[in-house]
Design a protein around this motif. Structure first.
Motif, mmCIF file in Angstrom:
data_model
loop_
_atom_site.group_PDB
_atom_site.id
_atom_site.type_symbol
_atom_site.label_atom_id
_atom_site.label_comp_id
_atom_site.label_asym_id
_atom_site.label_seq_id
_atom_site.Cartn_x
_atom_site.Cartn_y
_atom_site.Cartn_z
ATOM 1 N N ALA A 261 0.845 -1.191 0.000
ATOM 2 C CA ALA A 261 0.000 0.000 0.000
ATOM 3 C C ALA A 261 0.881 1.242 0.000
ATOM 4 O O ALA A 261 1.950 1.261 0.627
ATOM 5 C CB ALA A 261 -0.916 -0.012 1.216
ATOM 6 N N LEU A 262 0.411 2.281 -0.696
ATOM 7 C CA LEU A 262 1.216 3.496 -0.864
ATOM 8 C C LEU A 262 0.314 4.707 -0.691
ATOM 9 O O LEU A 262 -0.621 4.910 -1.469
ATOM 10 C CB LEU A 262 1.873 3.496 -2.247
ATOM 11 C CG LEU A 262 2.650 4.728 -2.696
ATOM 12 C CD1 LEU A 262 3.677 5.153 -1.673
ATOM 13 C CD2 LEU A 262 3.319 4.452 -4.045
ATOM 14 N N ALA B 205 6.435 2.912 -6.033
ATOM 15 C CA ALA B 205 5.413 2.163 -6.765
ATOM 16 C C ALA B 205 6.040 1.175 -7.731
ATOM 17 O O ALA B 205 5.677 -0.013 -7.756
ATOM 18 C CB ALA B 205 4.500 3.130 -7.510
ATOM 19 N N LEU B 206 6.980 1.646 -8.534
ATOM 20 C CA LEU B 206 7.625 0.756 -9.504
ATOM 21 C C LEU B 206 8.460 -0.307 -8.791
ATOM 22 O O LEU B 206 8.573 -1.442 -9.260
ATOM 23 C CB LEU B 206 8.477 1.569 -10.476
ATOM 24 C CG LEU B 206 7.712 2.577 -11.351
ATOM 25 C CD1 LEU B 206 8.670 3.296 -12.290
ATOM 26 C CD2 LEU B 206 6.586 1.913 -12.133
ATOM 27 N N GLY B 207 9.028 0.060 -7.637
ATOM 28 C CA GLY B 207 9.768 -0.921 -6.856
ATOM 29 C C GLY B 207 8.866 -2.046 -6.371
ATOM 30 O O GLY B 207 9.231 -3.224 -6.417
ATOM 31 N N ALA C 43 9.092 -6.020 -7.383
ATOM 32 C CA ALA C 43 9.221 -7.051 -6.352
ATOM 33 C C ALA C 43 8.155 -8.132 -6.493
ATOM 34 O O ALA C 43 8.157 -9.104 -5.735
ATOM 35 C CB ALA C 43 9.141 -6.415 -4.967
ATOM 36 N N GLY C 44 7.244 -7.950 -7.464
ATOM 37 C CA GLY C 44 6.193 -8.936 -7.689
ATOM 38 C C GLY C 44 4.924 -8.667 -6.916
ATOM 39 O O GLY C 44 3.973 -9.455 -6.981
ATOM 40 N N ALA C 45 4.897 -7.560 -6.157
ATOM 41 C CA ALA C 45 3.709 -7.227 -5.374
ATOM 42 C C ALA C 45 2.676 -6.528 -6.242
ATOM 43 O O ALA C 45 2.991 -6.000 -7.319
ATOM 44 C CB ALA C 45 4.091 -6.329 -4.198
ATOM 45 N N ALA C 46 1.439 -6.509 -5.753
ATOM 46 C CA ALA C 46 0.401 -5.680 -6.358
ATOM 47 C C ALA C 46 0.392 -4.348 -5.626
ATOM 48 O O ALA C 46 0.413 -4.304 -4.387
ATOM 49 C CB ALA C 46 -0.960 -6.356 -6.242
ATOM 50 N N LEU C 47 0.384 -3.270 -6.379
ATOM 51 C CA LEU C 47 0.395 -1.925 -5.807
ATOM 52 C C LEU C 47 -1.025 -1.540 -5.387
ATOM 53 O O LEU C 47 -1.979 -1.734 -6.145
ATOM 54 C CB LEU C 47 0.933 -0.936 -6.842
ATOM 55 C CG LEU C 47 0.970 0.526 -6.426
ATOM 56 C CD1 LEU C 47 1.981 0.745 -5.300
ATOM 57 C CD2 LEU C 47 1.320 1.416 -7.630
ATOM 58 N N VAL C 48 -1.136 -0.964 -4.184
ATOM 59 C CA VAL C 48 -2.432 -0.479 -3.690
ATOM 60 C C VAL C 48 -2.284 1.010 -3.358
ATOM 61 O O VAL C 48 -1.935 1.381 -2.237
ATOM 62 C CB VAL C 48 -2.891 -1.257 -2.439
ATOM 63 C CG1 VAL C 48 -4.291 -0.794 -2.013
ATOM 64 C CG2 VAL C 48 -2.889 -2.757 -2.705
ATOM 65 N N PRO C 49 -2.505 1.897 -4.328
ATOM 66 C CA PRO C 49 -2.419 3.337 -4.041
ATOM 67 C C PRO C 49 -3.596 3.760 -3.159
ATOM 68 O O PRO C 49 -4.728 3.297 -3.348
ATOM 69 C CB PRO C 49 -2.515 3.982 -5.427
ATOM 70 C CG PRO C 49 -2.238 2.878 -6.405
ATOM 71 C CD PRO C 49 -2.770 1.649 -5.749
#
Length: 491
Positions: free
Chosen positions: A62-63, A75-77, A81-87
């Motif tokens: 989460a960001l 976010a790109l990191g 890393a294979g994670a799903a981004l949660v803005p």
């Protein structure tokens, strides 16, 4: 020959950008100026640091932070890393933020140290002692000595939570190939190249800022220039200083820019493209943008569950741009359903809502059509025009009234900067319209003048019965008017 599935990942697109745009600036944020190779290096450090914290493919990061170079790297990191981004919407309360963190089961929460006088981490810890590992921005990522996972285009890329203005927010899920598909289509439509410099005012936590912004720049090599909080004078300073060529945003941004008394003192000549979109884009505003700023104006239509679904093209006539939001792109099919509801189908419709099969089934039918909740028309060339939100339509004396039509008329009344029309209960007619108006600087208007202007241009049942004046309209972070709040204020 089989297509390498890793080519349809955000990490592969950044790799290609770093190899292709050797001398170009990738990211400019104040004193921070990074080339594409430098951005890739910073992203890999962030990715390895996150993996060292225990982030694994399929986890969520989460960001919650404003637009900045640090947001882009984090976010790109996370994606590398294979994670799903949660803005997370920076306007959410601490309670709403904690709800998203918990529902997404975030492994790591990346949060701005302080923003607009708030310490979000402190607020969250006051609500709950149990938080995932927290990274405060700004930070220097310390990479672990680990390998990064191999990714494919079908892996979950992001979970974009809706604004929550009509109920509890829902997390729309997209795969890498989908997020890139709409970003690349948007960039192609806008004819973005590595020569462009893109001022991203739209919040990164929204699909417009993240996918039609950051990811569109990755796919085209355009320079990312973030602006954390919209301020019209600062926007004009950035356009002049950084020779900005591309400036998308909601209609309110361009209205404020056009009406700013100091506009003539800034050199805005570098601008070549403006893209705007919302449920209603005043035709009069598009006309002013074209004539007063001498730039290409495109309108587009999208929503969290599909990102960008239709868009005008640079060669379209002024009439098409002013009156429609263009034709489908990114593989979307378009048709109208009951009550002229806009339905969309294609490879980039969301995978579904996170942990909410019931809401997913209500939004996407068995044939794969996404029910948008917007009403529209389609002309003989396939161009879509949004007439209004279905829920905003009201019935006056047995006749359907779409507030957008009334708002388009009000946009042509001198002295009206913005307007929003909502229906309110009426004992005789069922519902009548109330116009909520913001006047232009230095202008004075009366309710009688507004109503008289409408009577000259609209059928009687469409004419507002009351007018309320406001210093500003209530809006969400993307500039959409919160009509639910206005309905509560109705006389």
């Amino acid at each position: 020959m089989a297509v390498d599935p890793s080519r349809h990942t955000v990490s592969a697109v950044l790799d290609r950008a770093a190899a292709s745009y050797i001398d170009a600036e990738a990211l400019v944020d104040g004193e921070v100026r990074i080339g594409w190779a430098g951005l890739r290096s910073a992203v890999l450090d962030a990715a390895r640091a996150l993996v060292g914290m225990g982030v694994r493919p399929g986890d969520r990061v989460a960001l919650c932070a404003p637009n900045s170079a640090q947001w882009v790297v984090a976010a790109l990191g996370a994606l590398h890393a294979g994670a799903a981004l949660v803005p997370i919407n920076t306007r959410f309360t601490a309670t709403e933020t904690l709800d998203v963190v918990r529902r997404s089961a975030a492994r790591v929460l990346v949060v701005e140290g302080e923003f607009l006088g708030r310490d979000r981490e402190a607020e969250l810890r006051a609500l709950s002692p149990e938080l995932p590992e927290v990274v405060r921005l700004p930070t220097s990522w310390v990479p672990a000595d680990v390998d990064l996972p191999a990714l494919t285009g079908d892996q979950l890329c992001d979970v974009m939570f809706t604004s929550g203005t009509t109920g509890r927010s829902k997390g729309a899920m997209s795969a890498h190939r989908q997020s890139l598909g709409v970003a690349e289509a948007w960039a192609s439509c806008g004819e973005l190249t590595s020569a462009d410099r893109y001022l991203i005012v739209n919040p990164f936590f929204h699909t417009f800022g993240y996918k039609a912004g950051i990811l569109a720049c990755l796919s085209s090599g355009a320079t990312i220039v973030p602006q954390p909080v919209f301020d019209v004078a600062e926007t004009m300073r950035l356009v002049e200083r950084e020779r900005i060529t591309v400036l998308p945003g909601p209609p309110t941004i361009f209205q404020a820019l056009l009406d700013h008394p100091g506009r003539a003192s800034f050199d805005l000549s570098s601008l070549r493209l403006a893209v705007t979109g919302a449920a209603v884009v005043p035709v009069a505003l598009v006309e002013r943008m074209r004539s007063e700023l001498s730039l290409t104006v495109l309108t587009a239509y999208g929503l969290t569950e599909a990102v960008v679904a239709t868009m005008c093209r640079p060669g379209d006539s002024p009439e098409t741009v002013a009156h429609t939001c263009g034709r489908p792109l990114a593989g979307f099919e378009l048709r109208l359903g009951e009550r002229d509801e806009v339905l969309l189908r294609g490879p980039n419709v969301m995978l579904g809502y996170l942990d909410d099969p019931e809401a997913t089934a209500a939004a996407v039918d068995a044939d794969g059509w996404l029910h948008t909740g917007d009403a529209g028309t389609v002309d003989e060339h396939g161009n879509l025009s949004i007439t209004d939100r279905l829920k905003d339509m009201y019935i006056c004396g047995g006749f359907n009234v779409y507030p957008a039509e009334v708002e388009q008329a009000l946009a042509r009344l001198p002295g009206v900067a913005e307007s929003a029309v909502v229906g309110t209960a009426d004992a005789r007619l069922g519902e009548v319209g109330v116009a909520h108006v913001v006047t232009a600087p230095g202008s004075t208007l009366t309710a009688d003048e507004v109503i008289a202007f409408c009577r000259e241009r609209l059928a009687n049942y469409k004419v507002p019965r009351a007018v309320e004046f406001h210093p500003a309209l209530p809006r969400n972070a993307m500039g959409k008017v919160l009509k639910t709040r206005l309905r509560k204020e109705n006389p």
